[in-house]
Design a protein around this motif. Sequence first.
Motif, PDB file in Angstrom:
ATOM      1  N   GLY A 101       0.791  -1.221   0.000  1.00  0.00           N
ATOM      2  CA  GLY A 101       0.000   0.000   0.000  1.00  0.00           C
ATOM      3  C   GLY A 101       0.822   1.271   0.000  1.00  0.00           C
ATOM      4  O   GLY A 101       0.394   2.308  -0.523  1.00  0.00           O
ATOM      5  N   ARG A 104       3.501   3.081  -3.615  1.00  0.00           N
ATOM      6  CA  ARG A 104       3.230   4.124  -4.604  1.00  0.00           C
ATOM      7  C   ARG A 104       3.727   5.499  -4.159  1.00  0.00           C
ATOM      8  O   ARG A 104       3.884   6.402  -4.979  1.00  0.00           O
ATOM      9  N   ASP A 128       3.926  -7.404   1.542  1.00  0.00           N
ATOM     10  CA  ASP A 128       3.272  -7.184   2.835  1.00  0.00           C
ATOM     11  C   ASP A 128       3.695  -8.207   3.877  1.00  0.00           C
ATOM     12  O   ASP A 128       3.381  -8.056   5.054  1.00  0.00           O
ATOM     13  N   THR A 191      -6.652  -6.719   8.703  1.00  0.00           N
ATOM     14  CA  THR A 191      -5.403  -7.358   8.301  1.00  0.00           C
ATOM     15  C   THR A 191      -5.163  -8.611   9.123  1.00  0.00           C
ATOM     16  O   THR A 191      -5.656  -8.753  10.241  1.00  0.00           O
ATOM     17  N   ASN A 222      -2.858  -8.302   2.986  1.00  0.00           N
ATOM     18  CA  ASN A 222      -2.541  -7.243   2.033  1.00  0.00           C
ATOM     19  C   ASN A 222      -3.486  -6.064   2.268  1.00  0.00           C
ATOM     20  O   ASN A 222      -4.691  -6.182   2.089  1.00  0.00           O
ATOM     21  N   GLN A 223      -2.917  -4.919   2.664  1.00  0.00           N
ATOM     22  CA  GLN A 223      -3.729  -3.747   2.982  1.00  0.00           C
ATOM     23  C   GLN A 223      -4.456  -3.219   1.756  1.00  0.00           C
ATOM     24  O   GLN A 223      -5.594  -2.757   1.845  1.00  0.00           O
ATOM     25  N   LEU A 224      -3.822  -3.273   0.595  1.00  0.00           N
ATOM     26  CA  LEU A 224      -4.457  -2.777  -0.615  1.00  0.00           C
ATOM     27  C   LEU A 224      -5.686  -3.597  -0.973  1.00  0.00           C
ATOM     28  O   LEU A 224      -6.715  -3.044  -1.398  1.00  0.00           O
ATOM     29  N   SER A 225      -5.617  -4.913  -0.783  1.00  0.00           N
ATOM     30  CA  SER A 225      -6.787  -5.749  -1.078  1.00  0.00           C
ATOM     31  C   SER A 225      -7.928  -5.430  -0.122  1.00  0.00           C
ATOM     32  O   SER A 225      -9.106  -5.446  -0.519  1.00  0.00           O
ATOM     33  N   GLN A 227      -8.541  -2.487   1.185  1.00  0.00           N
ATOM     34  CA  GLN A 227      -9.121  -1.233   0.706  1.00  0.00           C
ATOM     35  C   GLN A 227     -10.031  -1.487  -0.492  1.00  0.00           C
ATOM     36  O   GLN A 227     -11.138  -0.921  -0.584  1.00  0.00           O
ATOM     37  N   GLN A 228      -9.589  -2.337  -1.408  1.00  0.00           N
ATOM     38  CA  GLN A 228     -10.404  -2.635  -2.587  1.00  0.00           C
ATOM     39  C   GLN A 228     -11.712  -3.313  -2.198  1.00  0.00           C
ATOM     40  O   GLN A 228     -12.769  -3.005  -2.761  1.00  0.00           O
ATOM     41  N   LEU A 239      -8.349   2.173   7.780  1.00  0.00           N
ATOM     42  CA  LEU A 239      -7.393   2.424   6.709  1.00  0.00           C
ATOM     43  C   LEU A 239      -6.601   3.689   7.004  1.00  0.00           C
ATOM     44  O   LEU A 239      -7.070   4.571   7.719  1.00  0.00           O
ATOM     45  N   ASP A 243      -3.159   6.095   2.195  1.00  0.00           N
ATOM     46  CA  ASP A 243      -3.598   5.109   1.222  1.00  0.00           C
ATOM     47  C   ASP A 243      -4.917   5.483   0.555  1.00  0.00           C
ATOM     48  O   ASP A 243      -5.157   5.115  -0.590  1.00  0.00           O
TER      49      ASP A 243
END
Length: 301
Positions: A101, A104, A128, A191, A222-225, A227-228, A239, A243
């Motif tokens: 996350g 970027r 992660d 998480t 996975n933090q991005l997953s 969020q999605q 969150l 991010d």
Amino acid sequence: MEQLKRMAVFATVVEQGSMNAAARALGTTASAVSQQVRQLERDMGVTLLTRSTRKLRLTVAGERFHEGCAAMLAAARGAGEQLAQMRDAPVGELRVSSPVGFARHLGPALAPLLAANPGLRLHLQVDDTLIDLVEQRIDLAIRFGRLPDSTWVAHRLGELRMMVCAAPAYLAARGVPGSPAELLAHDWLRTAGGSLGAVLELHGPAGAVERLRVQARVISNNQLSLQQMCEAGLGLAVLGDLDIEDALQSGRLVPLLPHWRPPPLGMYALTPQREAQPAKVRFAIEALRRAMAPSGPKMPA
């Protein structure tokens, strides 16, 4: 090792043109230099220099031997210069480990450093999971929250402010919680790394603290997953503002209970414990601190 030292002294004598000049260059006495050269001649079994009251002259054997000694001395000086360059200027390969996350943000943070130093290369490892930093030869690892005990040094970069969020579609179907207690009736995304009944700590007005045991419907490493899935309307999630800045501005996510926040997570750069960090690591840490400063462009108000 003594033989290599005498070879370096001999090369310096030839380079400087006299015992006295070589002594000044080496920070010693002319007699000490002469003794080193004589011992080298005894060790090698040949005469390297013919001496007169005014000058030194290389013998044929000395000329050939000097070529190798001069090359050795030049290589040693070059190695020292490279080491000094690594100490004083960011050069070589910088190996960075980052959670998915946060990765970027590394481009904008490190781009000015890379642009200003053509000799610096970046190897970014995004993961992660807690990789073996030593085995992966990591120079700098980005980590958040409570840090495990280790021999690595933690350099604080700032903090990640956390908030409870949900998608508009989820809130339309399940309702908007108006108090911390109402959060218990909702689906949660969290998480991995803890039990399903994790305690959510919220800090509110006048120093009030609420601790809620929430049950997770979805767990991911996975933090991005997360969020999605939160944006897809599967439940509530805690969150970080770094991010979800874009998701909040576009309306894909909505912050809940703005007066109740989870504690912020400390943001750290971990580096191997060394007496002196290479310049590439020191410069990278400062670049990250500037980018993550509260007044910087990546930290929403």
